[in-house]
Scaffold this active site. Structure first.
Site, PDB file in Angstrom:
ATOM      1  N   ASP A  78     -29.919 -59.642 131.474  1.00 40.08           N
ATOM      2  CA  ASP A  78     -28.798 -59.258 131.385  1.00 40.08           C
ATOM      3  C   ASP A  78     -27.830 -59.239 132.789  1.00 40.08           C
ATOM      4  OD1 ASP A  78     -26.748 -56.915 129.941  1.00 40.08           O
ATOM      5  OD2 ASP A  78     -27.166 -55.985 131.758  1.00 40.08           O
ATOM      6  N   THR A 111     -21.532 -59.543 130.129  1.00 41.86           N
ATOM      7  CA  THR A 111     -21.538 -59.599 131.534  1.00 41.86           C
ATOM      8  C   THR A 111     -21.872 -60.849 132.164  1.00 41.86           C
ATOM      9  OG1 THR A 111     -23.846 -58.460 131.458  1.00 41.86           O
ATOM     10  CG2 THR A 111     -21.920 -57.108 131.543  1.00 41.86           C
ATOM     11  N   THR A 112     -22.716 -61.583 131.822  1.00 40.83           N
ATOM     12  CA  THR A 112     -23.182 -63.139 132.227  1.00 40.83           C
ATOM     13  C   THR A 112     -22.241 -63.976 132.289  1.00 40.83           C
ATOM     14  OG1 THR A 112     -25.420 -62.461 131.458  1.00 40.83           O
ATOM     15  CG2 THR A 112     -24.943 -64.772 132.151  1.00 40.83           C
ATOM     16  N   ASP A 409     -26.190 -52.540 124.780  1.00 43.71           N
ATOM     17  CA  ASP A 409     -25.439 -53.535 124.543  1.00 43.71           C
ATOM     18  C   ASP A 409     -24.616 -53.828 123.116  1.00 43.71           C
ATOM     19  OD1 ASP A 409     -25.451 -54.186 127.260  1.00 43.71           O
ATOM     20  OD2 ASP A 409     -26.211 -56.292 126.984  1.00 43.71           O
TER      21      ASP A 409
END
Length: 545
Positions: A78, A111-112, A409
């Site tokens: 994550d 987020t990545t 998520d």
């Protein structure tokens, strides 16, 4: 109070001809970079951080292991968790940490991808600086290209009709999010749990979802497939006395924030007991206080007392004697969720307790796990289903923590789709389509901004390149093939075949993302790159350069 003034790091003075110059304090311990050197130093620091996340992108992305100073081990892919736990010293690199946190707070997923995109934009910005293009022109070109890309996303998105009982699209979007997580072997099961949880607390008419009503509880042991959705509340507690019944049906619950103990004087006092009679009288008085409290709870019609505070053995014995099961030391957040789920009221005083303030639950049971003495309370079949619990199981603490992050998520993505029911197709298809569109628009623009827009288009291709690379494919060949097919077939739904299914059409592979998430990635990454490009003077200690 003495005021602490921060010592200035530099001062401005003038020579005999009136020309200004700067004197740095302790300048032998500092280094100053200006202009292009400062820009490149900042860009390299941020790019170094972004490159560490590149291998974690996509369904075949790799995990990272991080060990805290206390020895706590975290294994995750994550992006927000990795960035948050990295010990970043460079001030500009910390902007990348804030970038992933912003995406996590706003959207919950992606987020990545947002960090990988920002790193690629900075790489293109560095190339443009080497060509002699001014940083402001680059920033303006990126801003214009971002606007073109987001408008193109609006034109290629699809709209999902959220009908009662129609969960398929929500389920497919949740599966796409979970496919890159540790739970990918059971992503069908987890996607169903997340969709059911969100729909249980969602107000479809108002398009509103309150994720605070979804509690995530966990217990080490079992397999990840044993994770379940409880239509009620799970408490990591047990009944206060081992002889109390382990299961209650049609329970009427008194939710108390007042303790089962005698009142305490607020002033200092001394009590002297010099005879057995006085002690017996004191003991009897204390018993009377306890009996009065228990009787008030019983008279209200309650069959279960849940208390925020603890109570001693004497009160516990009286509760057992009066056949009133009780749970103690329940936290404030849990009490609020219990009140919402059961339709009860939180009662601060025993004198205010009555039958109208009791919560109702169809079943309350104590569940034991394995050979350990771990027990938990399940409050199910509540009168109001607007509060649910995802009960997570896993082999060890590290796995459970990663499952909880994955579930969070997926919950966020399903919530986003309920709020805005527009989707785009994943697998890098949207990025390639936007890249082609931005390149086409750049050819029609006169001026230096067209170079920046072409750089933005090249940066967008970093996501499909990383997906192909992490999946063991030839990245450049895979990207070139998909680009040419998108152009030839005018099909913006073609992406990288990460799972080797034999088809590049993301509609067939059911790989979806929310439009809101992708637009947020583009906006946040562009704004952060613009911020870095505006910094042209840097003064910092030499050891950090």
């Amino acid at each position: 109070l003495a005021q602490v003034h921060q010592q200035p790091t530099m001062s401005l003075t003038f020579d005999e001809f009136g020309r200004p110059y700067i004197i740095l304090k302790e300048q032998e311990q500092k280094q100053r970079l200006k202009g292009l050197d400062a820009l490149k130093s900042n860009i390299r620091a941020a790019r170094a951080l972004a490159s560490s996340l590149r291998t974690s992108l996509g369904p075949r992305g790799m995990d990272k292991i991080m060990i805290s100073p206390d020895g706590d081990v975290t294994v995750t892919n994550d992006g927000a968790t990795i960035m948050d736990q990295m010990d970043v010293k460079h001030k500009i690199a910390k902007l990348m940490v804030e970038l992933s946190k912003s995406q996590d707070d706003e959207i919950g997923d992606g987020t990545t991808g947002v960090v990988v995109l920002a790193g690629s934009l900075l790489e293109q910005a560095e190339n443009l600086l080497d060509k002699g293009i001014h940083a402001r022109k680059i920033a303006d070109g990126f801003e214009r290209a971002c606007k073109v890309a987001t408008q193109h996303l609006d034109s290629i998105c699809a709209t999902v009709e959220l009908k009662e009982g129609d969960r398929k699209m929500l389920h497919d979007v949740a599966k796409t999010t979970l496919s890159s997580k540790i739970v990918n072997r059971a992503h069908d099961h987890f996607a169903s749990i997340c969709v059911d949880a969100v729909l249980a607390v969602a107000d479809i008419e108002r398009r509103d979802v309150n994720l605070d009503l979804i509690k995530i509880e966990s217990k080490v042991g079992g397999q990840m497939e044993d994770t379940m959705l409880v239509n009620g509340i799970v408490l990591d507690k047990d009944f206060s006395h081992p002889q109390m019944p382990k299961e209650l049906s049609d329970a009427k619950i008194a939710i108390l924030t007042c303790p089962f103990e005698p009142p305490k004087p607020k002033t200092k006092h001394t009590l002297s007991i010099d005879s057995a009679e006085k002690y017996e009288k004191l003991y009897e008085q204390e018993q009377e206080y306890f009996r009065d409290m228990v009787v008030k709870v019983k008279e209200s019609g309650a069959s279960l007392a849940i208390c925020q505070w603890g109570f001693d053995d004497e009160a516990n014995h009286l509760l057992l004697h009066h056949e009133l099961p009780a749970i103690r030391w329940v936290g404030g957040v849990e009490l609020e969720l219990i009140a919402i789920a059961t339709g009860g009221r939180i009662v601060p005083r025993f004198s205010e307790l009555d039958s109208a303030k009791l919560g109702k639950a169809g079943n309350v049971r104590e569940v034991g796990f394995g050979t350990t003495k771990d027990r938990m309370i399940f409050i199910e079949d509540c009168s109001n289903s607007k509060a649910v619990t995802v009960f997570v199981r896993g082999g060890n603490k590290m796995v459970i923590e990663e499952i909880k992050r994955s579930v969070h998520d997926a919950l966020c993505i399903v919530r986003n789709l309920v709020k805005d029911n527009r989707i785009i197709y994943g697998g890098g298809a949207a990025e390639i389509a936007c890249s082609l569109k931005v390149s086409k628009v750049a050819d029609e623009i006169v001026g230096l901004e067209q170079h920046a827009m072409r750089g933005f288009a090249d940066a967008l291709e970093a996501v499909p390149l990383a997906l192909a690379e992490n999946s063991g494919l030839a990245p450049i060949d895979s990207l070139a093939e998909v680009r040419s097919r998108q152009l030839a077939e005018n099909n913006p739904y073609l992406g990288i075949d990460c799972m080797d299914t034999g088809s590049n059409d993301m509609r067939e592979q059911l790989v979806f993302e929310t439009l809101q998430s992708k637009k947020s990635q583009l906006f946040l990454a562009t704004q952060m790159v613009k911020m870095i490009l505006k910094i042209d003077d840097l003064i910092e200690p030499k050891q950090n350069i």
